[in-house]
Design a protein around this motif. Structure first.
Motif, PDB file in Angstrom:
ATOM      1  N   LYS A 122       0.829  -1.210   0.000  1.00 38.15           N
ATOM      2  CA  LYS A 122       0.000   0.000   0.000  1.00 38.15           C
ATOM      3  C   LYS A 122       0.869   1.269   0.000  1.00 38.15           C
ATOM      4  O   LYS A 122       1.839   1.343   0.754  1.00 38.15           O
ATOM      5  CB  LYS A 122      -0.910  -0.006   1.244  1.00 38.15           C
ATOM      6  N   ASP A 123       0.494   2.222  -0.843  1.00 40.88           N
ATOM      7  CA  ASP A 123       1.195   3.507  -0.971  1.00 40.88           C
ATOM      8  C   ASP A 123       2.581   3.429  -1.622  1.00 40.88           C
ATOM      9  O   ASP A 123       3.317   4.414  -1.641  1.00 40.88           O
ATOM     10  CB  ASP A 123       1.328   4.230   0.383  1.00 40.88           C
ATOM     11  N   ALA A 124       2.952   2.268  -2.114  1.00 39.72           N
ATOM     12  CA  ALA A 124       4.256   2.157  -2.788  1.00 39.72           C
ATOM     13  C   ALA A 124       4.203   2.878  -4.137  1.00 39.72           C
ATOM     14  O   ALA A 124       3.145   3.029  -4.738  1.00 39.72           O
ATOM     15  CB  ALA A 124       4.623   0.687  -3.009  1.00 39.72           C
ATOM     16  N   THR A 125       5.380   3.316  -4.590  1.00 40.67           N
ATOM     17  CA  THR A 125       5.526   3.817  -5.960  1.00 40.67           C
ATOM     18  C   THR A 125       5.614   2.604  -6.873  1.00 40.67           C
ATOM     19  O   THR A 125       6.420   1.712  -6.626  1.00 40.67           O
ATOM     20  CB  THR A 125       6.834   4.629  -6.081  1.00 40.67           C
ATOM     21  N   VAL A 126       4.756   2.564  -7.897  1.00 42.11           N
ATOM     22  CA  VAL A 126       4.734   1.380  -8.766  1.00 42.11           C
ATOM     23  C   VAL A 126       5.656   1.589  -9.967  1.00 42.11           C
ATOM     24  O   VAL A 126       5.665   2.659 -10.569  1.00 42.11           O
ATOM     25  CB  VAL A 126       3.296   1.099  -9.249  1.00 42.11           C
ATOM     26  N   PHE A 127       6.464   0.589 -10.274  1.00 41.19           N
ATOM     27  CA  PHE A 127       7.287   0.598 -11.489  1.00 41.19           C
ATOM     28  C   PHE A 127       6.606  -0.304 -12.515  1.00 41.19           C
ATOM     29  O   PHE A 127       6.577  -1.519 -12.333  1.00 41.19           O
ATOM     30  CB  PHE A 127       8.690   0.037 -11.221  1.00 41.19           C
ATOM     31  N   PRO A 128       6.074   0.245 -13.605  1.00 40.81           N
ATOM     32  CA  PRO A 128       5.422  -0.613 -14.601  1.00 40.81           C
ATOM     33  C   PRO A 128       6.406  -1.625 -15.194  1.00 40.81           C
ATOM     34  O   PRO A 128       7.584  -1.334 -15.337  1.00 40.81           O
ATOM     35  CB  PRO A 128       4.970   0.375 -15.681  1.00 40.81           C
ATOM     36  N   ASN A 129       5.893  -2.797 -15.506  1.00 35.33           N
ATOM     37  CA  ASN A 129       6.712  -3.840 -16.130  1.00 35.33           C
ATOM     38  C   ASN A 129       6.376  -3.891 -17.615  1.00 35.33           C
ATOM     39  O   ASN A 129       5.326  -4.379 -17.998  1.00 35.33           O
ATOM     40  CB  ASN A 129       6.420  -5.190 -15.462  1.00 35.33           C
ATOM     41  N   GLU A 130       7.265  -3.378 -18.423  1.00 35.51           N
ATOM     42  CA  GLU A 130       6.979  -3.291 -19.858  1.00 35.51           C
ATOM     43  C   GLU A 130       7.355  -4.558 -20.609  1.00 35.51           C
ATOM     44  O   GLU A 130       7.162  -4.665 -21.808  1.00 35.51           O
ATOM     45  CB  GLU A 130       7.681  -2.064 -20.441  1.00 35.51           C
ATOM     46  N   ASN A 131       7.914  -5.525 -19.883  1.00 37.42           N
ATOM     47  CA  ASN A 131       8.349  -6.761 -20.529  1.00 37.42           C
ATOM     48  C   ASN A 131       7.822  -8.011 -19.845  1.00 37.42           C
ATOM     49  O   ASN A 131       8.378  -9.095 -19.992  1.00 37.42           O
ATOM     50  CB  ASN A 131       9.878  -6.802 -20.581  1.00 37.42           C
ATOM     51  N   GLY A 136       7.047  -3.721 -10.530  1.00 37.82           N
ATOM     52  CA  GLY A 136       7.982  -3.511  -9.429  1.00 37.82           C
ATOM     53  C   GLY A 136       7.423  -2.438  -8.525  1.00 37.82           C
ATOM     54  O   GLY A 136       6.382  -1.840  -8.822  1.00 37.82           O
ATOM     55  N   MET A 137       8.085  -2.174  -7.402  1.00 36.68           N
ATOM     56  CA  MET A 137       7.585  -1.123  -6.506  1.00 36.68           C
ATOM     57  C   MET A 137       8.679  -0.646  -5.571  1.00 36.68           C
ATOM     58  O   MET A 137       9.710  -1.312  -5.411  1.00 36.68           O
ATOM     59  CB  MET A 137       6.384  -1.631  -5.708  1.00 36.68           C
ATOM     60  N   ALA A 138       8.439   0.523  -4.982  1.00 32.47           N
ATOM     61  CA  ALA A 138       9.386   1.087  -4.019  1.00 32.47           C
ATOM     62  C   ALA A 138       8.597   1.715  -2.889  1.00 32.47           C
ATOM     63  O   ALA A 138       7.547   2.308  -3.118  1.00 32.47           O
ATOM     64  CB  ALA A 138      10.244   2.151  -4.700  1.00 32.47           C
ATOM     65  N   PHE A 139       9.087   1.555  -1.663  1.00 26.84           N
ATOM     66  CA  PHE A 139       8.450   2.226  -0.527  1.00 26.84           C
ATOM     67  C   PHE A 139       9.489   2.490   0.560  1.00 26.84           C
ATOM     68  O   PHE A 139      10.596   1.953   0.515  1.00 26.84           O
ATOM     69  CB  PHE A 139       7.281   1.394   0.019  1.00 26.84           C
ATOM     70  N   MET A 140       9.113   3.361   1.496  1.00 21.34           N
ATOM     71  CA  MET A 140      10.017   3.691   2.600  1.00 21.34           C
ATOM     72  C   MET A 140       9.465   3.050   3.862  1.00 21.34           C
ATOM     73  O   MET A 140       8.251   2.966   4.046  1.00 21.34           O
ATOM     74  CB  MET A 140      10.018   5.202   2.841  1.00 21.34           C
ATOM     75  N   ASN A 141      10.362   2.627   4.747  1.00 19.83           N
ATOM     76  CA  ASN A 141       9.933   2.129   6.052  1.00 19.83           C
ATOM     77  C   ASN A 141      10.998   2.481   7.080  1.00 19.83           C
ATOM     78  O   ASN A 141      12.123   1.969   7.002  1.00 19.83           O
ATOM     79  CB  ASN A 141       9.742   0.605   5.999  1.00 19.83           C
ATOM     80  N   ASP A 142      10.676   3.376   8.026  1.00 16.35           N
ATOM     81  CA  ASP A 142      11.645   3.757   9.076  1.00 16.35           C
ATOM     82  C   ASP A 142      12.999   4.158   8.519  1.00 16.35           C
ATOM     83  O   ASP A 142      14.033   3.674   8.995  1.00 16.35           O
ATOM     84  CB  ASP A 142      11.868   2.562  10.025  1.00 16.35           C
ATOM     85  N   GLY A 143      12.991   5.013   7.506  1.00 14.81           N
ATOM     86  CA  GLY A 143      14.272   5.478   6.957  1.00 14.81           C
ATOM     87  C   GLY A 143      14.953   4.487   6.027  1.00 14.81           C
ATOM     88  O   GLY A 143      16.051   4.742   5.528  1.00 14.81           O
ATOM     89  N   ILE A 144      14.331   3.340   5.815  1.00 19.82           N
ATOM     90  CA  ILE A 144      14.910   2.352   4.900  1.00 19.82           C
ATOM     91  C   ILE A 144      14.135   2.400   3.576  1.00 19.82           C
ATOM     92  O   ILE A 144      12.913   2.398   3.574  1.00 19.82           O
ATOM     93  CB  ILE A 144      14.824   0.942   5.515  1.00 19.82           C
ATOM     94  N   VAL A 145      14.875   2.485   2.479  1.00 23.95           N
ATOM     95  CA  VAL A 145      14.241   2.452   1.163  1.00 23.95           C
ATOM     96  C   VAL A 145      14.220   0.996   0.677  1.00 23.95           C
ATOM     97  O   VAL A 145      15.251   0.326   0.693  1.00 23.95           O
ATOM     98  CB  VAL A 145      15.025   3.314   0.144  1.00 23.95           C
TER      99      VAL A 145
END
Lengths: 413, 413
Positions: A122-131, A136-145
């Motif tokens: 939830k709330d992650a940045t989504v990376f579209p998969n073109e292939n 994919g996705m990215a999120f932060m948790n307690d200062g950890i990317v």
């Protein structure tokens, strides 16, 4: 930022595949000045994966996961990370639409477990998969990317470069940055190139100069470190011009350049067309050229005359020529190049004949190769002595073809 | 025994090389039934290496280290492990003699730091290095088996097979061994295949069944564990026959099989020949087929008619056919396959026409593909809807071509 790359997949622990993803990501992170302190590989096992996530979170602040985003029950990466970090999983509408569209387009039946691929933290940045299908996705948790990327390199690599790298750059403290430039060379071995540049390699520290052999070519990576981009570029320019001065005839371009792209661009610029007559390469020249979008503007087609019979029938190679010189000969290459040019009504005709092995032919040793190029004014034949396996002799032959074609087209401009 | 493989070397974390050692060791351990639970890569840094050793010792009882046994200050593996496990380092006389001899033989000067390479953990079993200078070693500590091996694969691999494997077998209860078999499928997606086999995957534990997607194909890995090889083979046979019963038309072969090799073998068996007429694939079919040694016995050649002009000129495709149906059509594929078969005097003619993208053509969407196969008795055209990039559409087209050709040649046998 101190990074750890965690690959998830039992096939890695069974030794069925090598962890090339970790290498690719590490190289890219090095280029932007991110330290990678650990690589970890863990299997498709929830308990051990959870423990690897915890260990990584205790010692690194950028965690990059690859693999385990597929549709099957084995694929546990998202679920386990969500649990460890106490996050919720939700369906991403765009990804779900994309998956449904993909199945519709290919007339295949979508199964319930395919929907699992559209789940994101939830709330992650989504990376579209073109292939592929798993985003994919990215999120932060307690200062950890945290970044989650798919496992197949054909999906992960383009996603990393298009979406993950820009995302990471927005998260970084920009002080000193690394700027790299890749110079590409053809027709010279790595050790000879290095000998020509040894004093520069030894004394230059900014930029550093690193030669690397790859796929019948040599590349040199220049890496300059500076907080000011303009100054870094000037450092790179200086090193490049010194290197090119010493190696001019072998230098052909930069990172994104390929020999085939350059040949195509030269033809486009000259508004010229080409057709090929291939023997030992069996269609490899046409195949590589037509991999490029837009190649139909310059490439008309080819005759692959693998058997001698077809050389005579389709390319009219005279019986007397074959009897006197053989098909692996300068004369045959010249004939083939001229004939395909006339037949296809193109500006250039290129031909390949030779011995790829494993056996010799017409008593000519493996690696004997002739490349003919018929141009608007004259026909030239280049005689090559190549070493290597059947596969590498064929690949090198075609690389020489693109290189020589590009030279001749440029000379005519 | 639960193993962890720890590679030491900053070059891995910089992405300069790939960790092929971990793959090699994993594969060998799988063969003798040792579970590998983690791979770790750590740099040439004493503190982080010590921490990785401690983490590994807390979760695994076979630790295999590669790298960091060289002569330079960077090389810290032995020293750090000795410190963590409170062991002493001593000079190994045989190794020292070997190093001195090596330098004498190659007329090189030995430096003081080369002696460091002869240091071993006291009382360790020494593995001679027959391809370099740093010996490997093995020792026990509190029920944990530790192996230290050199980093260069050319030194590590022979040492592992000649010395480390026999050492490990003496430490193991040789009971259960793992036997694997890889089944290959074409024309079916990973998730549909899995759905067909879900109950087997869930309930089967010996052998286990693991599907994996790779390069437009799907593979299934069966892994049976048993001390008796014959019984393991029977377990594999049983699972295979159940899987093949459910998926028969998609199953095509085992680990070493490829679609192109099977098509070539079928042609050889039928004493038949083939020629191709390629449009969107631009020579890829011929290029892949002629990559196989011996393909000249079955492949005569090809016409790559990339432009419509050459389709008419070299393949005689009638103007009326193109006007009525377009070149991306069943009719054009049929014509091309028939014509190349006649022209090249082969038993089979195969044709490829379609839209690889990025743009649509003749108002037909990207991924519309027709494969024509003219055989001794009849001509068939297969209509495909493919998804993906230009590159993957071309690759999938050719895979379909080899698959269909193989089917038709086998049917004729």
């Amino acid at each position: 930022m101190n990074a750890e790359i965690i690959a998830v997949g039992s096939e890695l622990l069974l030794g069925q595949i090598v962890n090339s993803n970790a290498q690719f990501i590490s190289k890219n992170l090095a280029d932007i000045g991110v330290n990678v302190f650990y690589h970890t590989v863990v299997g498709d096992n929830e308990k051990r994966l959870a423990s690897a996530v915890q260990t990584a979170a205790s010692r690194s602040n950028l965690l990059i996961f690859t693999g385990g985003l597929g549709p099957t029950k084995d694929d546990l990466t998202k679920e386990t990370i969500a649990r460890v970090f106490n996050k919720e999983l939700v369906h991403d509408e765009d990804s779900l639409k994309y998956i449904i569209h993909y199945f519709a387009q290919t007339n295949r039946q979508m199964t319930e477990n395919n929907k699992k691929q559209a789940l994101i933290i939830k709330d992650a940045t989504v990376f579209p998969n073109e292939n592929g299908m798993a985003p994919g996705m990215a999120f932060m948790n307690d200062g950890i990317v945290c970044l989650l990327l798919p496992g197949p390199p054909s999906e992960m690599k383009p996603m990393f470069q298009k979406y993950a790298m820009p995302f990471l750059l927005t998260k970084m403290d920009v002080q000193t940055r690394l700027y790299t430039r890749v110079l590409k060379f053809f027709g010279i071995g790595e050790s000879i190139l290095e000998t020509k540049l040894q004093d520069l390699i030894d004394k230059q520290t900014n930029p550093t100069i690193a030669p690397l052999a790859s796929e019948h070519e040599v590349t040199i990576r220049l890496t300059a470190a500076h907080k000011d981009k303009e100054i870094a570029m000037k450092l790179l320019d200086g090193a490049e011009s010194e290197i090119v001065k010493r190696t001019s005839s072998y230098f052909y371009g930069y990172a994104e350049d390929t020999l085939e792209k350059q040949a195509m661009d030269s033809l486009l610029k000259s508004n010229a067309t080409v057709a090929s007559a291939e023997s030992l390469t069996g269609g490899l020249f046409g195949s590589i050229l037509t991999d490029l979008p837009g190649s139909s503007a310059v490439f008309k087609g080819s005759i692959i005359a693998y058997s001698n019979e077809l050389k005579q029938k389709l390319l009219n190679v005279p019986d007397s020529l074959i009897k006197e010189h053989g098909v692996v000969s300068e004369e045959c290459a010249e004939w083939m190049a001229n004939h395909i040019k006339i037949l296809a009504k193109t500006d250039y005709g290129i031909s390949f004949t030779g011995v790829a092995g494993p056996d010799q032919q017409e008593e000519k040793p493996v690696g004997t190769v002739f490349v003919g190029i018929a141009g608007p004014l004259e026909t030239k034949v280049f005689s090559l002595k190549l070493a290597g396996t059947r596969k590498s002799i064929r690949e090198k032959t075609v690389k020489h073809g693109f290189y020589l074609l590009n030279q001749l087209v440029k000379e005519g401009q």
